[in-house]
Design a protein around this motif. Structure first.
Motif: not given
Ligand code: UT7
Length: 326
Positions: A74-80, A98-105, A134-141
């Motif tokens: 994953i190189d892009l993480i966007i949380v709404a 939490h995920l242990g990802a590295r170097c993602a925007c 590869n992007a991870l897109v999350v809506g979390s509230e």
């Protein structure tokens, strides 16, 4: 041509259920009022200390597994989210941790209930433009953290949850169109008044309950129907499609009466409209994300189907996108 497609979906709802009967004991309301005016029967509520990043993490793990991608991919993480863990760092950074990802925007989007549509559209464009793969897109509230449980006009409406989508670069055109709109002149009709730079937290803001959602429901209702119909009509036109071509409309889950009015004006029969508001209430950005995941899990989205997301929320902001499932 490079584009993006969704390759994994996940959702997480905290286990604790708050029913209309529970709310009858807290405020002057009835199951009958809540059910007929909103369609909501129950909602999920986190335990104390659980933040949006924790819900996002649970949803993201499932989405990544289904995408068959490793967190390092994953190189892009966007949380709404309008209920970030903190004002800063971003919830996307916490999720990365939490995920242990590295170097993602990593960045957050504040677009209230339209947040997931905004975030998906951004990820699509970032991937299409070649910046990320590869992007991870999350809506979390965690809306329970900003809900006044002594105000019956709002506390019956909201719930907590998260939904996640993994997008990857593809030569297949899956996102057919997107549209996002906003109208800041109407910011005051749905607002969290205090806690920002204009009105930092103080004893007074706490005493005056200004850290809770304030909403003019009637005014919102009217705008919601109009702009959701407009947004969905625009994206369908952009994609060269008509209502009859749509397999599933996934509207924001704010009120069953809004959903029905939007469907009617779009000429969409209700069996082509996804509704889960009864179980979860309004989860702002997480509503569209959870609904998309749940619809897919239930087998209501298959290859080549046309799915329309359509959302609206505080800002005011709204947005819609058309996805061909590939
Ligand atoms: O997700 C972001 C976007 N959000 C929305 O789009 C929300 C849009 N608005 C709505 O969904 C609806 O306006 C609400 C569900 C919030 C309210 O429904 P409504 O039919 O517009 O009710 P209302 O605000 O006009 O209130 C009608 C009556 C009032 O009593 P009076 O003045 O007629 O005596 C309220 O005090 O219902 C009363 N009321 C309640 N009664 C029992 C308000 N909340 C409650 C309640 N239980 N929980």
């Amino acid at each position: 041509m490079r584009s993006a497609k969704i390759v994994g979906l996940g959702k997480y709802l905290p286990p604790k259920v708050l029913t209309n009967a529970d709310l009858e004991k807290i405020v002057d309301t009835t199951d009958e009022w809540i059910t007929t005016r909103t369609g909501i029967k129950e909602r999920r509520i986190v335990e104390k200390g659980v933040g949006s990043s924790h819900l996002a993490y649970e949803a993201a793990k499932i989405a990544l597994k289904r995408a068959d991608l490793k967190v390092q991919d994953i190189d892009l993480i966007i949380v709404a989210s309008i209920t970030p863990d903190n004002q800063f760092p971003s919830t996307a950074c916490y999720l990365q941790r939490h995920l242990g990802a590295r170097c993602a925007c990593c960045f957050d989007i504040s677009a209230a209930c339209a947040g997931f549509v905004y975030a998906l559209s951004c990820a699509w464009q970032f991937i299409k433009g070649g910046l990320y793969k590869n992007a991870l897109v999350v809506g979390s509230e965690v809306l329970s953290s900003i809900t006044d449980f002594s105000d019956r006009s709002t506390c019956v409406l909201f719930g907590d949850g998260a939904g996640a989508a993994v997008l990857t670069a593809s030569d297949k055109e899956s996102f057919l169109s997107a549209y996002m709109g906003g109208d800041g002149s109407q910011s005051d009709i749905l607002i969290l008044p205090a806690g920002g730079s204009r009105m930092p937290a103080s004893h007074e803001t706490v005493d005056q309950k200004l850290h809770y959602i304030k909403m003019k429901g009637n005014e919102l209702f009217r705008v919601a129907v109009r702009v959701m119909v407009d947004a969905a009509s625009r994206v369908l036109k952009q994609a060269g499609l008509e209502s009859k071509d749509v397999t599933l409309l996934i509207p924001h889950q704010a009120n069953n009466r809004i959903i029905k009015a939007v469907a009617k004006r779009l000429n969409m029969p209700l069996d082509k409209v996804y509704v889960n508001i009864a179980q979860y209430g309004n989860m702002s950005s997480a509503s569209s994300a959870v609904a998309l995941c749940e619809a897919w899990e239930e087998g209501r989205i298959k290859k080549d189907d046309i799915v329309v997301l359509d959302a609206f929320g505080g800002g005011l902001v709204w947005g819609s996108c058309v996805i061909r499932w590939v």
